[in-house]
Design an enzyme around this catalytic site. Structure first.
Site, PDB file in Angstrom:
ATOM      1  N   THR A  13       0.816  -1.220   0.000  1.00 39.32           N
ATOM      2  CA  THR A  13       0.000   0.000   0.000  1.00 39.32           C
ATOM      3  C   THR A  13       0.848   1.268   0.000  1.00 39.32           C
ATOM      4  O   THR A  13       0.355   2.335   0.323  1.00 39.32           O
ATOM      5  CB  THR A  13      -0.930   0.009   1.231  1.00 39.32           C
ATOM      6  OG1 THR A  13      -0.118  -0.178   2.392  1.00 39.32           O
ATOM      7  CG2 THR A  13      -1.957  -1.090   1.162  1.00 39.32           C
ATOM      8  N   SER A 249       1.913   6.308  12.151  1.00 39.97           N
ATOM      9  CA  SER A 249       1.138   5.637  11.119  1.00 39.97           C
ATOM     10  C   SER A 249       1.422   6.216   9.744  1.00 39.97           C
ATOM     11  O   SER A 249       1.555   7.432   9.585  1.00 39.97           O
ATOM     12  CB  SER A 249      -0.344   5.765  11.466  1.00 39.97           C
ATOM     13  OG  SER A 249      -1.082   6.256  10.386  1.00 39.97           O
ATOM     14  N   LYS A 250       1.514   5.337   8.778  1.00 42.40           N
ATOM     15  CA  LYS A 250       1.818   5.852   7.446  1.00 42.40           C
ATOM     16  C   LYS A 250       0.624   6.616   6.899  1.00 42.40           C
ATOM     17  O   LYS A 250       0.766   7.479   6.055  1.00 42.40           O
ATOM     18  CB  LYS A 250       2.283   4.742   6.514  1.00 42.40           C
ATOM     19  CG  LYS A 250       1.256   3.791   6.033  1.00 42.40           C
ATOM     20  CD  LYS A 250       1.872   2.886   4.982  1.00 42.40           C
ATOM     21  CE  LYS A 250       1.145   1.555   4.966  1.00 42.40           C
ATOM     22  NZ  LYS A 250       1.702   0.607   4.049  1.00 42.40           N
ATOM     23  N   ARG A 251      -0.560   6.290   7.419  1.00 38.66           N
ATOM     24  CA  ARG A 251      -1.736   7.038   6.943  1.00 38.66           C
ATOM     25  C   ARG A 251      -1.668   8.502   7.370  1.00 38.66           C
ATOM     26  O   ARG A 251      -2.255   9.373   6.772  1.00 38.66           O
ATOM     27  CB  ARG A 251      -3.025   6.417   7.459  1.00 38.66           C
ATOM     28  CG  ARG A 251      -3.294   5.117   6.757  1.00 38.66           C
ATOM     29  CD  ARG A 251      -4.586   4.493   7.151  1.00 38.66           C
ATOM     30  NE  ARG A 251      -4.505   3.060   6.819  1.00 38.66           N
ATOM     31  CZ  ARG A 251      -5.488   2.240   6.848  1.00 38.66           C
ATOM     32  NH1 ARG A 251      -6.680   2.638   7.179  1.00 38.66           N
ATOM     33  NH2 ARG A 251      -5.319   0.983   6.526  1.00 38.66           N
TER      34      ARG A 251
END
Ligand code: GLU
Length: 477
Positions: A13, A249-251
Protein backbone atom coordinates in the site's frame (compact mmCIF):
# COMPACT_ATOMS: atom_id res chain seq x y z
CA UNK A 1 12.50 -30.84 15.69
CA UNK A 2 10.51 -28.92 13.10
CA UNK A 3 12.32 -26.03 11.58
CA UNK A 4 11.15 -22.58 12.66
CA UNK A 5 9.40 -20.69 9.84
CA UNK A 6 8.49 -17.02 10.28
CA UNK A 7 7.13 -14.61 7.74
CA UNK A 8 6.62 -10.99 6.86
CA UNK A 9 3.31 -10.38 5.15
CA UNK A 10 3.04 -6.77 4.04
CA UNK A 11 0.22 -5.29 2.02
CA UNK A 12 1.56 -3.31 -0.94
CA UNK A 13 0.00 0.00 0.00
CA UNK A 14 2.96 2.37 -0.39
CA UNK A 15 6.36 2.89 1.19
CA UNK A 16 7.43 0.48 3.88
CA UNK A 17 6.61 2.19 7.14
CA UNK A 18 8.56 1.82 10.35
CA UNK A 19 6.16 -0.65 11.98
CA UNK A 20 6.24 -2.90 8.92
CA UNK A 21 10.00 -2.84 8.75
CA UNK A 22 10.18 -3.73 12.43
CA UNK A 23 7.89 -6.76 11.87
CA UNK A 24 10.15 -7.88 9.04
CA UNK A 25 13.29 -7.33 11.10
CA UNK A 26 12.11 -9.16 14.22
CA UNK A 27 10.71 -12.06 12.19
CA UNK A 28 13.99 -12.32 10.31
CA UNK A 29 16.16 -12.05 13.42
CA UNK A 30 14.13 -14.61 15.30
CA UNK A 31 14.25 -17.07 12.39
CA UNK A 32 17.99 -16.65 11.91
CA UNK A 33 18.71 -16.96 15.62
CA UNK A 34 16.98 -20.34 15.53
CA UNK A 35 18.35 -21.59 12.22
CA UNK A 36 14.91 -21.15 10.77
CA UNK A 37 13.53 -19.76 7.54
CA UNK A 38 12.13 -16.32 6.92
CA UNK A 39 9.48 -15.97 4.24
CA UNK A 40 8.06 -12.96 2.40
CA UNK A 41 4.43 -13.05 1.35
CA UNK A 42 2.68 -10.19 -0.41
CA UNK A 43 -0.87 -9.68 0.83
CA UNK A 44 -2.57 -7.95 -2.05
CA UNK A 45 -6.12 -9.18 -1.77
CA UNK A 46 -7.44 -5.73 -0.92
CA UNK A 47 -7.29 -4.48 -4.48
CA UNK A 48 -8.69 -1.09 -3.51
CA UNK A 49 -5.60 -0.28 -1.44
CA UNK A 50 -3.07 -1.57 -3.95
CA UNK A 51 -0.41 1.00 -4.86
CA UNK A 52 1.57 0.67 -8.06
CA UNK A 53 5.26 0.09 -7.41
CA UNK A 54 4.78 -0.75 -3.73
CA UNK A 55 5.81 -4.39 -4.17
CA UNK A 56 9.12 -3.33 -5.71
CA UNK A 57 9.70 -0.97 -2.78
CA UNK A 58 9.20 -3.88 -0.38
CA UNK A 59 11.72 -6.04 -2.26
CA UNK A 60 14.22 -3.22 -2.49
CA UNK A 61 13.94 -2.13 1.13
CA UNK A 62 14.40 -5.66 2.45
CA UNK A 63 17.26 -6.20 0.06
CA UNK A 64 19.01 -2.91 0.95
CA UNK A 65 18.67 -3.44 4.67
CA UNK A 66 19.97 -7.01 4.56
CA UNK A 67 16.71 -8.56 5.74
CA UNK A 68 17.05 -11.41 3.27
CA UNK A 69 14.13 -13.76 2.85
CA UNK A 70 14.70 -17.41 2.13
CA UNK A 71 11.48 -17.68 0.16
CA UNK A 72 9.38 -15.07 -1.54
CA UNK A 73 7.81 -13.95 -4.80
CA UNK A 74 11.04 -12.90 -6.48
CA UNK A 75 13.29 -15.57 -5.00
CA UNK A 76 10.98 -18.59 -5.22
CA UNK A 77 10.61 -21.48 -2.79
CA UNK A 78 8.64 -24.68 -2.32
CA UNK A 79 5.51 -23.05 -0.93
CA UNK A 80 4.61 -20.58 -3.67
CA UNK A 81 3.03 -18.64 -5.10
CA UNK A 82 4.00 -16.06 -2.51
CA UNK A 83 1.58 -13.43 -3.74
CA UNK A 84 -1.91 -13.80 -2.36
CA UNK A 85 -3.80 -12.73 -5.46
CA UNK A 86 -2.15 -15.64 -7.27
CA UNK A 87 -3.52 -18.06 -4.69
CA UNK A 88 -7.12 -17.01 -5.18
CA UNK A 89 -8.43 -20.48 -6.04
CA UNK A 90 -7.03 -22.06 -2.91
CA UNK A 91 -9.14 -19.95 -0.60
CA UNK A 92 -12.50 -20.83 -2.09
CA UNK A 93 -11.69 -24.49 -1.78
CA UNK A 94 -10.94 -24.15 1.93
CA UNK A 95 -13.92 -21.89 2.56
CA UNK A 96 -16.20 -24.53 1.03
CA UNK A 97 -14.64 -27.12 3.28
CA UNK A 98 -15.63 -25.00 6.28
CA UNK A 99 -19.16 -24.61 4.92
CA UNK A 100 -19.38 -28.42 4.71
CA UNK A 101 -18.25 -28.83 8.30
CA UNK A 102 -20.62 -26.12 9.58
CA UNK A 103 -17.86 -23.67 10.54
CA UNK A 104 -18.84 -21.23 7.80
CA UNK A 105 -21.91 -20.38 5.75
CA UNK A 106 -23.04 -18.49 2.64
CA UNK A 107 -24.55 -15.10 3.27
CA UNK A 108 -26.69 -13.30 0.68
CA UNK A 109 -27.64 -10.27 2.77
CA UNK A 110 -27.82 -7.04 0.84
CA UNK A 111 -25.99 -3.91 1.85
CA UNK A 112 -29.37 -2.45 2.70
CA UNK A 113 -30.17 -5.22 5.16
CA UNK A 114 -26.72 -4.97 6.75
CA UNK A 115 -27.22 -1.24 7.19
CA UNK A 116 -30.56 -1.84 8.90
CA UNK A 117 -28.95 -3.90 11.67
CA UNK A 118 -28.71 -2.09 15.01
CA UNK A 119 -25.75 0.20 15.39
CA UNK A 120 -23.84 -0.68 18.56
CA UNK A 121 -21.12 1.86 19.27
CA UNK A 122 -20.59 2.59 15.61
CA UNK A 123 -20.51 -1.04 14.48
CA UNK A 124 -23.28 -3.16 13.02
CA UNK A 125 -22.89 -6.71 14.10
CA UNK A 126 -24.06 -9.41 11.78
CA UNK A 127 -26.98 -11.39 13.21
CA UNK A 128 -26.34 -14.85 11.67
CA UNK A 129 -29.43 -14.37 9.51
CA UNK A 130 -28.20 -16.55 6.62
CA UNK A 131 -26.90 -19.29 8.90
CA UNK A 132 -30.46 -20.51 9.06
CA UNK A 133 -31.07 -20.82 5.31
CA UNK A 134 -31.81 -24.38 4.19
CA UNK A 135 -29.27 -26.21 2.07
CA UNK A 136 -31.77 -26.18 -0.82
CA UNK A 137 -32.32 -22.47 -0.63
CA UNK A 138 -28.57 -21.83 -0.60
CA UNK A 139 -28.20 -24.08 -3.68
CA UNK A 140 -31.03 -22.31 -5.46
CA UNK A 141 -29.65 -18.86 -4.80
CA UNK A 142 -26.13 -19.84 -5.79
CA UNK A 143 -27.44 -21.35 -9.02
CA UNK A 144 -29.40 -18.20 -9.70
CA UNK A 145 -26.13 -16.31 -9.59
CA UNK A 146 -26.96 -14.24 -6.51
CA UNK A 147 -24.11 -12.27 -4.97
CA UNK A 148 -22.77 -13.87 -1.81
CA UNK A 149 -20.06 -13.79 0.80
CA UNK A 150 -18.90 -16.62 3.04
CA UNK A 151 -18.89 -15.96 6.77
CA UNK A 152 -17.24 -17.72 9.66
CA UNK A 153 -19.77 -19.30 12.02
CA UNK A 154 -18.53 -18.25 15.45
CA UNK A 155 -19.52 -20.19 18.54
CA UNK A 156 -21.86 -18.14 20.74
CA UNK A 157 -20.90 -19.64 24.09
CA UNK A 158 -17.67 -20.47 25.90
CA UNK A 159 -14.35 -18.74 25.38
CA UNK A 160 -11.16 -19.08 23.38
CA UNK A 161 -7.71 -18.83 24.92
CA UNK A 162 -4.27 -18.74 23.39
CA UNK A 163 -0.79 -17.96 24.55
CA UNK A 164 1.17 -15.04 23.19
CA UNK A 165 4.90 -15.10 23.81
CA UNK A 166 4.92 -11.42 24.80
CA UNK A 167 1.49 -10.71 26.22
CA UNK A 168 0.80 -14.05 27.94
CA UNK A 169 -2.57 -15.83 27.93
CA UNK A 170 -5.24 -14.03 25.98
CA UNK A 171 -8.84 -15.10 26.54
CA UNK A 172 -11.86 -13.86 24.65
CA UNK A 173 -15.52 -14.68 25.17
CA UNK A 174 -16.75 -16.34 21.99
CA UNK A 175 -19.94 -14.31 22.18
CA UNK A 176 -17.82 -11.23 21.42
CA UNK A 177 -16.68 -12.62 18.08
CA UNK A 178 -18.57 -11.54 15.00
CA UNK A 179 -19.27 -13.85 12.08
CA UNK A 180 -16.54 -12.25 10.01
CA UNK A 181 -16.42 -12.48 6.23
CA UNK A 182 -13.95 -15.03 4.90
CA UNK A 183 -14.67 -14.71 1.17
CA UNK A 184 -15.81 -11.37 -0.23
CA UNK A 185 -18.42 -10.92 -2.94
CA UNK A 186 -15.63 -10.49 -5.52
CA UNK A 187 -14.42 -13.99 -4.68
CA UNK A 188 -11.30 -12.70 -2.95
CA UNK A 189 -10.52 -13.80 0.59
CA UNK A 190 -10.37 -11.28 3.39
CA UNK A 191 -7.10 -10.81 5.21
CA UNK A 192 -8.72 -12.57 8.18
CA UNK A 193 -9.11 -15.74 6.18
CA UNK A 194 -6.15 -15.64 3.83
CA UNK A 195 -3.57 -15.16 6.57
CA UNK A 196 -4.62 -18.42 8.23
CA UNK A 197 -4.77 -20.47 5.04
CA UNK A 198 -1.48 -19.12 3.78
CA UNK A 199 0.34 -19.42 7.07
CA UNK A 200 -0.75 -23.03 7.29
CA UNK A 201 0.00 -23.93 3.68
CA UNK A 202 3.37 -22.21 3.86
CA UNK A 203 4.30 -24.13 6.99
CA UNK A 204 4.54 -20.96 9.08
CA UNK A 205 4.80 -22.06 12.70
CA UNK A 206 5.59 -18.70 14.25
CA UNK A 207 3.53 -15.58 13.53
CA UNK A 208 5.07 -12.26 14.55
CA UNK A 209 3.05 -9.12 13.94
CA UNK A 210 1.79 -5.89 15.46
CA UNK A 211 -0.36 -5.80 18.57
CA UNK A 212 -3.36 -4.67 16.53
CA UNK A 213 -3.86 -8.33 15.65
CA UNK A 214 -3.80 -9.57 19.24
CA UNK A 215 -7.57 -9.50 19.63
CA UNK A 216 -8.38 -10.98 16.20
CA UNK A 217 -6.14 -13.95 16.77
CA UNK A 218 -8.81 -15.99 18.63
CA UNK A 219 -10.85 -15.89 15.39
CA UNK A 220 -7.89 -17.24 13.48
CA UNK A 221 -7.36 -19.94 16.07
CA UNK A 222 -10.97 -21.07 15.64
CA UNK A 223 -10.20 -21.49 11.94
CA UNK A 224 -7.06 -23.53 12.69
CA UNK A 225 -9.14 -25.66 15.06
CA UNK A 226 -11.96 -26.09 12.53
CA UNK A 227 -9.49 -27.46 9.97
CA UNK A 228 -7.75 -29.57 12.58
CA UNK A 229 -4.49 -27.72 11.92
CA UNK A 230 -1.86 -26.94 14.50
CA UNK A 231 -1.90 -23.34 15.67
CA UNK A 232 1.33 -21.39 15.21
CA UNK A 233 3.26 -19.74 18.02
CA UNK A 234 2.27 -16.09 18.36
CA UNK A 235 4.50 -13.13 19.09
CA UNK A 236 2.75 -9.78 19.06
CA UNK A 237 4.80 -6.62 19.12
CA UNK A 238 4.07 -3.43 21.07
CA UNK A 239 2.72 -0.37 19.27
CA UNK A 240 5.08 2.29 17.97
CA UNK A 241 3.89 5.73 18.99
CA UNK A 242 4.61 9.17 17.66
CA UNK A 243 3.95 10.60 21.12
CA UNK A 244 2.07 9.51 24.24
CA UNK A 245 -1.30 9.75 22.49
CA UNK A 246 -0.77 9.04 18.79
CA UNK A 247 0.35 5.93 17.00
CA UNK A 248 2.97 6.28 14.33
CA UNK A 249 1.14 5.64 11.12
CA UNK A 250 1.82 5.85 7.45
CA UNK A 251 -1.74 7.04 6.94
CA UNK A 252 -0.78 10.15 8.91
CA UNK A 253 2.24 10.61 6.70
CA UNK A 254 4.70 9.52 9.39
CA UNK A 255 8.17 8.51 8.35
CA UNK A 256 8.77 5.53 6.12
CA UNK A 257 12.14 3.88 5.60
CA UNK A 258 12.41 5.71 2.28
CA UNK A 259 11.77 9.10 3.92
CA UNK A 260 14.48 8.50 6.48
CA UNK A 261 16.97 7.56 3.79
CA UNK A 262 16.09 10.74 1.90
CA UNK A 263 16.72 12.76 5.05
CA UNK A 264 20.21 11.35 5.29
CA UNK A 265 19.90 8.55 7.80
CA UNK A 266 22.06 5.50 7.17
CA UNK A 267 20.42 2.14 6.74
CA UNK A 268 22.47 0.57 9.51
CA UNK A 269 21.45 3.28 11.94
CA UNK A 270 17.79 2.96 10.93
CA UNK A 271 17.83 -0.82 11.39
CA UNK A 272 19.67 -0.48 14.70
CA UNK A 273 17.14 2.07 15.90
CA UNK A 274 14.11 0.11 14.70
CA UNK A 275 15.40 -2.97 16.52
CA UNK A 276 15.25 -0.95 19.73
CA UNK A 277 11.64 0.11 19.14
CA UNK A 278 10.06 -2.50 21.36
CA UNK A 279 13.05 -4.64 22.21
CA UNK A 280 16.18 -4.29 24.29
CA UNK A 281 19.08 -6.68 24.78
CA UNK A 282 19.89 -7.97 28.24
CA UNK A 283 23.08 -5.93 28.40
CA UNK A 284 21.21 -2.70 27.51
CA UNK A 285 23.59 -1.92 24.67
CA UNK A 286 22.21 0.55 22.14
CA UNK A 287 24.57 0.69 19.21
CA UNK A 288 24.51 -2.70 17.56
CA UNK A 289 25.59 -3.86 14.13
CA UNK A 290 23.34 -6.16 12.14
CA UNK A 291 25.48 -9.14 13.18
CA UNK A 292 25.24 -8.15 16.81
CA UNK A 293 21.49 -7.88 16.48
CA UNK A 294 21.40 -11.37 15.02
CA UNK A 295 23.38 -12.68 17.95
CA UNK A 296 21.51 -10.81 20.66
CA UNK A 297 17.89 -10.83 19.53
CA UNK A 298 15.57 -12.77 21.80
CA UNK A 299 11.87 -12.87 22.50
CA UNK A 300 12.35 -12.24 26.21
CA UNK A 301 13.63 -8.76 25.38
CA UNK A 302 10.44 -7.66 23.58
CA UNK A 303 8.57 -5.13 25.71
CA UNK A 304 4.86 -5.09 26.32
CA UNK A 305 4.62 -1.33 26.62
CA UNK A 306 4.41 1.02 23.64
CA UNK A 307 7.62 2.54 22.36
CA UNK A 308 7.91 6.11 21.18
CA UNK A 309 9.67 6.86 17.92
CA UNK A 310 12.30 9.35 19.00
CA UNK A 311 13.92 11.20 16.08
CA UNK A 312 16.53 12.69 18.42
CA UNK A 313 17.77 9.29 19.46
CA UNK A 314 17.76 8.07 15.88
CA UNK A 315 19.85 11.10 14.87
CA UNK A 316 22.29 10.43 17.70
CA UNK A 317 22.71 6.80 16.60
CA UNK A 318 23.10 7.97 13.03
CA UNK A 319 25.91 10.30 14.02
CA UNK A 320 27.77 7.37 15.59
CA UNK A 321 27.51 5.42 12.34
CA UNK A 322 28.61 8.46 10.34
CA UNK A 323 31.70 8.90 12.50
CA UNK A 324 32.60 5.26 11.92
CA UNK A 325 32.65 5.56 8.12
CA UNK A 326 36.01 5.62 6.40
CA UNK A 327 36.72 8.95 4.63
CA UNK A 328 36.04 7.20 1.29
CA UNK A 329 32.73 5.76 2.44
CA UNK A 330 31.72 9.13 3.81
CA UNK A 331 32.69 10.96 0.64
CA UNK A 332 30.79 8.48 -1.53
CA UNK A 333 27.67 8.73 0.55
CA UNK A 334 27.86 12.50 0.94
CA UNK A 335 28.41 13.14 -2.77
CA UNK A 336 24.76 13.64 -3.78
CA UNK A 337 24.20 16.05 -0.90
CA UNK A 338 27.32 18.00 -1.81
CA UNK A 339 26.78 17.94 -5.55
CA UNK A 340 23.21 19.15 -5.26
CA UNK A 341 24.00 22.42 -3.53
CA UNK A 342 26.45 25.34 -3.51
CA UNK A 343 29.08 23.01 -2.04
CA UNK A 344 29.78 21.49 -5.44
CA UNK A 345 32.12 24.44 -6.05
CA UNK A 346 34.32 23.59 -3.07
CA UNK A 347 36.98 20.98 -2.56
CA UNK A 348 34.95 17.87 -1.75
CA UNK A 349 37.62 16.16 0.31
CA UNK A 350 37.97 19.24 2.50
CA UNK A 351 34.23 19.62 2.90
CA UNK A 352 34.00 15.97 3.94
CA UNK A 353 36.87 16.23 6.37
CA UNK A 354 35.30 19.23 8.01
CA UNK A 355 31.79 17.90 8.24
CA UNK A 356 32.01 14.16 8.91
CA UNK A 357 32.27 14.34 12.68
CA UNK A 358 29.89 17.27 12.93
CA UNK A 359 26.61 16.10 11.43
CA UNK A 360 23.91 13.78 12.64
CA UNK A 361 22.25 13.36 9.25
CA UNK A 362 23.47 14.01 5.70
CA UNK A 363 20.62 16.43 5.18
CA UNK A 364 22.37 18.82 7.58
CA UNK A 365 25.40 19.24 5.32
CA UNK A 366 23.78 21.90 3.21
CA UNK A 367 22.91 24.18 6.13
CA UNK A 368 25.98 23.64 8.24
CA UNK A 369 28.38 25.16 5.71
CA UNK A 370 26.21 27.87 4.24
CA UNK A 371 28.54 30.49 5.72
CA UNK A 372 30.99 29.55 2.98
CA UNK A 373 28.83 31.36 0.46
CA UNK A 374 26.89 33.75 2.64
CA UNK A 375 28.69 36.42 4.61
CA UNK A 376 26.29 39.17 5.68
CA UNK A 377 27.32 41.95 8.09
CA UNK A 378 27.34 40.77 11.69
CA UNK A 379 27.38 42.21 15.21
CA UNK A 380 30.84 42.95 16.62
CA UNK A 381 29.58 41.62 19.94
CA UNK A 382 30.24 38.19 18.46
CA UNK A 383 33.89 38.75 19.32
CA UNK A 384 32.95 38.76 23.02
CA UNK A 385 34.05 35.52 24.56
CA UNK A 386 34.66 35.36 28.28
CA UNK A 387 36.54 32.10 28.19
CA UNK A 388 38.96 33.24 25.51
CA UNK A 389 38.99 36.74 27.00
CA UNK A 390 38.27 38.36 23.67
CA UNK A 391 36.09 41.21 22.45
CA UNK A 392 35.92 43.73 19.61
CA UNK A 393 39.07 45.46 20.88
CA UNK A 394 41.04 42.22 20.75
CA UNK A 395 39.75 41.65 17.24
CA UNK A 396 40.72 45.16 16.16
CA UNK A 397 44.23 44.47 17.36
CA UNK A 398 44.63 40.90 16.16
CA UNK A 399 42.87 40.75 12.79
CA UNK A 400 45.30 42.96 10.79
CA UNK A 401 48.11 40.74 12.08
CA UNK A 402 46.20 37.61 11.10
CA UNK A 403 45.83 39.07 7.64
CA UNK A 404 49.52 39.75 7.45
CA UNK A 405 50.43 36.24 8.56
CA UNK A 406 47.94 34.64 6.18
CA UNK A 407 49.23 36.71 3.26
CA UNK A 408 52.65 35.26 3.81
CA UNK A 409 51.75 31.66 4.51
CA UNK A 410 53.81 29.24 2.41
CA UNK A 411 51.15 26.68 1.67
CA UNK A 412 47.42 27.30 1.87
CA UNK A 413 46.34 24.37 3.97
CA UNK A 414 44.96 23.83 7.42
CA UNK A 415 48.27 22.83 8.90
CA UNK A 416 50.21 25.87 7.71
CA UNK A 417 47.37 28.24 8.42
CA UNK A 418 47.01 26.87 11.92
CA UNK A 419 50.73 27.17 12.54
CA UNK A 420 50.62 30.79 11.38
CA UNK A 421 47.90 31.60 13.92
CA UNK A 422 49.66 29.79 16.75
CA UNK A 423 52.88 31.57 15.90
CA UNK A 424 51.09 34.89 16.04
CA UNK A 425 49.70 34.07 19.49
CA UNK A 426 53.17 33.14 20.61
CA UNK A 427 54.62 36.40 19.30
CA UNK A 428 51.92 38.37 21.04
CA UNK A 429 52.43 36.39 24.22
CA UNK A 430 48.76 35.44 24.44
CA UNK A 431 46.86 32.15 24.58
CA UNK A 432 45.97 30.62 21.19
CA UNK A 433 42.26 31.26 21.72
CA UNK A 434 42.83 34.99 21.76
CA UNK A 435 43.81 34.77 18.10
CA UNK A 436 41.79 31.75 16.96
CA UNK A 437 38.43 33.00 18.19
CA UNK A 438 38.43 36.45 16.57
CA UNK A 439 39.87 34.97 13.38
CA UNK A 440 37.06 32.42 13.08
CA UNK A 441 34.39 35.01 13.85
CA UNK A 442 35.88 37.34 11.25
CA UNK A 443 35.81 34.62 8.60
CA UNK A 444 32.32 33.30 9.28
CA UNK A 445 30.30 35.92 11.12
CA UNK A 446 28.84 33.12 13.23
CA UNK A 447 29.16 32.19 16.87
CA UNK A 448 29.29 28.48 16.06
CA UNK A 449 30.57 26.78 12.94
CA UNK A 450 32.00 23.40 12.09
CA UNK A 451 35.76 23.78 12.15
CA UNK A 452 38.11 26.42 13.44
CA UNK A 453 39.62 29.48 11.74
CA UNK A 454 42.32 27.60 9.82
CA UNK A 455 39.98 24.88 8.54
CA UNK A 456 37.50 27.49 7.39
CA UNK A 457 40.24 29.55 5.75
CA UNK A 458 41.54 26.50 3.92
CA UNK A 459 38.11 25.89 2.41
CA UNK A 460 37.43 29.54 1.60
CA UNK A 461 40.72 29.87 -0.24
CA UNK A 462 43.25 32.67 0.05
CA UNK A 463 41.40 35.35 -1.89
CA UNK A 464 38.09 35.03 -0.09
CA UNK A 465 39.80 34.68 3.29
CA UNK A 466 41.78 37.89 2.89
CA UNK A 467 38.70 39.64 1.55
CA UNK A 468 36.62 38.59 4.56
CA UNK A 469 39.36 39.77 6.91
CA UNK A 470 39.28 43.17 5.21
CA UNK A 471 35.51 43.33 5.56
CA UNK A 472 35.67 42.34 9.20
CA UNK A 473 38.41 44.86 9.95
CA UNK A 474 36.45 47.63 8.21
CA UNK A 475 33.38 46.65 10.21
CA UNK A 476 35.31 47.21 13.43
CA UNK A 477 36.22 50.82 12.63
N1 GLU B 1 -0.99 -7.72 5.59
C1 GLU B 1 -1.00 -7.49 7.00
C2 GLU B 1 -0.45 -6.10 7.25
O1 GLU B 1 0.22 -5.55 6.39
C3 GLU B 1 -0.15 -8.53 7.68
C4 GLU B 1 -0.43 -8.80 9.09
C5 GLU B 1 0.21 -10.12 9.48
O2 GLU B 1 1.42 -10.12 9.66
O3 GLU B 1 -0.49 -11.12 9.58
O4 GLU B 1 -0.69 -5.53 8.30
Amino acid sequence: MTQLRTRFAPSPTGYLHIGGLRSALYSYLYAKKNNGKFILRIEDTDQGRYVEGAVEIIYKTLHDTGIHYDEGPDVGGDYGPYIQSQRKNEYMHYAKQLVESGHAYYCFCTEERLQSLPDVNGARRYDKHCLHLSKEEVERRLNAGEKFVIRQNMPTTGNTTYHDAVYGDITIENSELEDQILIKSDGMPTYNFANVIDDHLMGINCVMRGIEYLSSTPKYNLLYDAFGWERPMYIHMPPIMKDAQHKLSKRNGDASYEDLIKKGFLKDAIINYIALLGWSPKDDSEKMSFDELKAKFDIAGINKSPSIFDPVKLAWLNSLYIKEMTPEEFANYATPWIDNCYLKDFDKALVCKLIQSRIETFEEIEDKLRFLVEFPPFENSLYDNQKQKTNADTAREVLPLVKEKFSKVRKWDNEHLYQALVKLAEELGVKNGKVLWPARIALTGLAATPGGASEVAELLGKKETLHRLDVAIAQLQ
